[in-house]
Write an enzyme that holds these catalytic residues in place. Structure first.
Site, PDB file in Angstrom:
ATOM      1  CG  ASP A  34     -34.209 -88.299  31.696  1.00  0.00           C
ATOM      2  OD1 ASP A  34     -34.582 -87.580  32.643  1.00  0.00           O
ATOM      3  OD2 ASP A  34     -33.151 -88.101  31.062  1.00  0.00           O
ATOM      4  CB  SER A  83     -37.155 -47.823  31.680  1.00  0.00           C
ATOM      5  OG  SER A  83     -37.473 -46.437  31.691  1.00  0.00           O
ATOM      6  CD  GLU A 112     -34.123 -57.996  42.782  1.00  0.00           C
ATOM      7  OE1 GLU A 112     -34.740 -58.853  42.119  1.00  0.00           O
ATOM      8  OE2 GLU A 112     -34.625 -56.907  43.117  1.00  0.00           O
ATOM      9  CE  LYS A 114     -30.555 -53.204  33.614  1.00  0.00           C
ATOM     10  NZ  LYS A 114     -30.427 -53.788  32.264  1.00  0.00           N
ATOM     11  CG  ASP A 116     -28.034 -58.427  28.325  1.00  0.00           C
ATOM     12  OD1 ASP A 116     -28.982 -57.658  28.077  1.00  0.00           O
ATOM     13  OD2 ASP A 116     -27.021 -58.487  27.611  1.00  0.00           O
ATOM     14  NE  ARG A 135     -40.132 -51.368  29.949  1.00  0.00           N
ATOM     15  CZ  ARG A 135     -40.170 -50.237  29.249  1.00  0.00           C
ATOM     16  NH1 ARG A 135     -40.147 -50.280  27.933  1.00  0.00           N
ATOM     17  NH2 ARG A 135     -40.214 -49.060  29.846  1.00  0.00           N
ATOM     18  CE1 TYR A 221     -38.945 -56.899  37.102  1.00  0.00           C
ATOM     19  CE2 TYR A 221     -37.789 -58.385  35.623  1.00  0.00           C
ATOM     20  CZ  TYR A 221     -38.619 -57.300  35.825  1.00  0.00           C
ATOM     21  OH  TYR A 221     -39.123 -56.610  34.743  1.00  0.00           O
ATOM     22  CE  LYS A 286     -36.112 -54.128  41.655  1.00  0.00           C
ATOM     23  NZ  LYS A 286     -36.926 -55.342  41.442  1.00  0.00           N
ATOM     24  CE  LYS A 310     -27.068 -51.201  31.557  1.00  0.00           C
ATOM     25  NZ  LYS A 310     -27.673 -50.449  30.461  1.00  0.00           N
ATOM     26  CB  CYS A 404     -29.176 -26.190   6.585  1.00  0.00           C
ATOM     27  SG  CYS A 404     -30.101 -27.741   6.608  1.00  0.00           S
ATOM     28  CB  CYS A 407     -32.819 -26.315   3.284  1.00  0.00           C
ATOM     29  SG  CYS A 407     -32.495 -25.487   4.868  1.00  0.00           S
ATOM     30  CB  CYS A 422     -31.551 -25.950   9.820  1.00  0.00           C
ATOM     31  SG  CYS A 422     -32.504 -25.385   8.392  1.00  0.00           S
ATOM     32  CB  CYS A 427     -35.265 -27.542   6.706  1.00  0.00           C
ATOM     33  SG  CYS A 427     -33.868 -28.694   6.574  1.00  0.00           S
TER      34      CYS A 427
END
Length: 669
Positions: A34, A83, A112, A114, A116, A135, A221, A286, A310, A404, A407, A422, A427
């Site tokens: 260092d 996505s 791979e 995923k 988070d 994105r 990725y 993939k 998921k 409704c 209304c 409705c 409305c």
């Protein structure tokens, strides 16, 4: 030192510090102490302080963060950041495999972890990092280059002089997250709910020094477009190539010959995920070969050759206190569970979707029940089931009203639908929701007009439909609560700027039933003007390949409504653009050397850039693909063309050099 010696020393220090940093942060194999690293960094900082013109964009000194930013600019992605569709169990994965095999036969997969985190795009020019962005909406992101430079695992210069765009996931390691929340807690600040929120919040700081202090990391990725443009045939090969260039890729990936091997891999990581020093929320699967990816293609939102598994959602118990009703912009009345607040999947939840009356009856959910809730796809809270054994007898069965809640008009159920609607076009709830949709980012993108502002405008009788937005004045807005001069100026400026949007933005914003973003873009491209679309009948609409009966009938019904026509004429009179600003379908050439042809670019072009060649070919009716297949009509081979040229010759595909390309372009343009 004289000037020449200074420049040489700066280059030496840059090279040394890049080498030291890569060994320490990416290879976990320090090559100096260092103390040595710090001495070299201090020498570089000293020279740069006295010679600011020698501070290069890829200098290691830029890792610490620079001046506070005024805001984030917009970045148009060279390739959309789509996505992925989701799988939640083994059968979903097997169904995905059946679709793939039906389309292209047996394939191998690459799996791979995923991560988070926050999806980002990184651009390099001649091997140097020049721009990084979020994105965003998949097409346009935010320029966060200054913050991304502070991430040590993002190389500021590559091991080769490559011009490339890569995609990755920025994340916060678990230890960094724990340390950050401990510091925030000590400072009396609200802790972050989860590492993903912490990473996203860090990268959207306007102060890069703050981002630098958060100790973020990244896994790359993929390559923008596909890796075949850089000589690889498989995604797994492109990941290896990214590692050679100097990027950090996730080493836990695995190639799988069958979907059953994929499922085994998922089961392994479902058990082992807690051992990682970063959060994952699933597995990305993939198709490995780029040629097979191209054959499978895309839907409007996601590739058909990939899917995200998921992990099962966390489930918790809480009390259902009440059921509230809301009316959406299409008139659908949706029941929502009001809950005793409870922590689930990283955030506190007080409301959860109950979807519709039939679901409530099917699950026998009652007010006062103890219920199990979870986040569907780890995002949207929903009620799973009541715990019947915990009932005391005081629970109240729920009955949907006949009228409704906004209304008082009679609710109806359209044949074939489960939702109550409705159908009153006046409305208030529907009108407010329609305005909120109209101003949203993917529609007219009028910043500053959120849900609360719309409610204020509506209650003050300043806005009744979307056209009224364009009649608002400075005086009217300043009279509203919490509206200062600056916010009013910004709001009116955003409204004025929206007048120049291309037609597809307005079509989507109008909220025509069954017309989403993709259909709006197709219609705008096909007809060119709003008037032409309004005059189209069902038969004409059905001649468009992507438009079916349901959409065609919805469009003609919408434009036959006199109230709709009146609003549209008002919008036109207020100066809104009513034309498509892109290239209309009828303007695309139907003859010439590129019309209707699939073209592949390979090798190094010396006169045109690859993006310029692609743009000009597509302007003349061609489609530029990333890989050579039997569908390819023409290959443009530049210098050092490799495997694509060999494959083109094997398939006896026509091959041009760059000179012939330019000759053909010049003749037709």
């Amino acid at each position: 030192m004289n000037r020449s010696e200074l420049e040489k020393r700066v280059e030496e220090l840059n090279n040394l510090l890049h080498t030291y940093g890569r060994a320490y942060y990416m290879l976990d194999n320090p090559v100096v102490t260092d103390k040595v690293y710090d001495e070299h960094m201090q020498e570089l900082l000293s020279i740069e302080a006295e010679n600011p013109d020698l501070i290069y964009p890829d200098s290691p000194s830029q890792r610490v963060g620079g001046e506070v930013l005024a805001g984030f600019g917009k970045v148009v992605h060279a390739y959309p950041m789509l996505s992925l569709s989701n799988a939640f169990n083994a059968e979903d994965l097997r169904e995905f495999d059946r679709r793939v095999q039906t389309a292209v036969g047996d394939v191998s997969y690459i799996c791979e972890l995923k991560i988070d985190g926050l999806a980002i795009s990184l651009r390099y020019l001649d091997g140097k990092f020049v721009q990084g962005s979020t994105r965003g909406d998949g097409t346009i992101g935010e320029d966060i280059t200054a913050n991304l430079k502070t991430i040590r695992t993002i190389p500021l210069r590559l091991n080769e002089s490559s011009t490339i765009e890569v995609r990755g996931e920025a994340y916060m390691p678990k230890k960094s997250f724990v340390d950050l929340n401990a510091a925030r807690d000590e400072a009396g600040e609200e802790p972050f709910a989860n590492p993903r929120n912490a990473a996203a919040g860090s990268l959207r700081q306007l102060n890069p020094k703050m981002a630098a202090s958060r100790n973020l990391a990244i896994f790359v990725y993929g390559i923008g477009g596909d890796g075949s443009a850089y000589g690889q045939d498989r995604h797994s090969d492109s990941l290896d190539h990214l590692g050679v260039l100097g990027f950090e890729t996730n080493k836990e990936r695995q190639r799988c010959a069958t979907i059953e091997e994929v499922i085994d891999y998922i089961e392994k990581w479902t058990k082992k995920r807690s051992n990682l020093n970063y959060e994952i929320d699933g597995i990305v699967v993939k198709v490995d070969r780029f040629e097979e990816q191209e054959q499978l293609g895309f839907t409007a939102k996601s590739p058909k050759w990939a899917i995200a598994y998921k992990f099962p959602a966390e489930e918790v118990m809480t009390k259902l206190l009440a059921i509230e009703l809301s009316v959406g912009r299409t008139g659908v009345v949706t029941p929502t569970a009001i809950l005793e607040p409870v922590r689930v999947a990283g955030s506190t939840v007080g409301r959860a979707s109950l979807h519709n009356e039939d679901l409530i009856k099917e699950k026998d959910v009652r007010i006062g029940d103890t219920v199990i809730i979870r986040k569907a796809g780890d995002i949207i809270p929903e009620v799973v089931a009541p715990l019947v054994e915990r009932r005391t007898g005081d629970e109240i069965p729920f009955e949907m009203p006949k009228n409704c809640p906004e209304c008082d008009s009679e609710l109806v159920r359209i044949e074939g639908e489960v939702a109550l609607r409705c159908v009153n076009p006046q409305c208030p709830a529907q009108m407010k929701e329609a305005i909120i949709h109209f101003v949203s980012r993917n529609a007219m993108n009028i910043e500053g007009v959120g849900e609360k502002v719309v409610d204020q405008l509506y209650r003050s009788s300043l806005v009744h439909d979307v056209s009224d937005l364009y009649t608002l004045t400075n005086e009217q807005l300043l009279a509203l609560e919490r509206m200062g001069e600056k916010s009013v100026f910004n709001l009116l400026s955003a409204i004025e700027a929206s007048k120049t949007n291309s037609l597809e933005k307005m079509l989507f914003g109008l909220g025509i039933r069954h017309v989403g973003e993709k259909a709006a873009a197709i219609l705008a491209e096909e007809f060119g003007t709003l008037d032409a679309l309004m005059k189209a009948d069902v038969d004409h609409l059905l001649t468009i390949h992507e438009i079916g009966d349901k959409v065609a009938n919805s469009i003609t019904t919408y434009f036959s409504n006199e109230d709709v026509v009146e609003v549209l004429r008002k919008l036109e009179s207020y100066g809104l653009n009513m034309t498509y600003k892109g290239r209309s379908r009828q303007d695309v050439p139907t003859d010439g050397p590129f019309a209707g042809k699939v073209v592949v670019l390979t090798g190094k072009l010396t006169i045109l850039s690859r993006s310029e060649a692609k743009e000009r070919i597509e302007a003349l009716g061609g489609k530029v693909s990333g890989s050579v297949s039997k569908k390819t009509d023409l290959v443009i081979a530049g210098e050092d063309a490799g495997s694509k040229l060999v494959k083109a010759e094997e398939l006896e595909i026509t091959v041009w050099n760059e000179e012939k390309l330019i000759e053909a372009l010049s003749e037709k343009e």
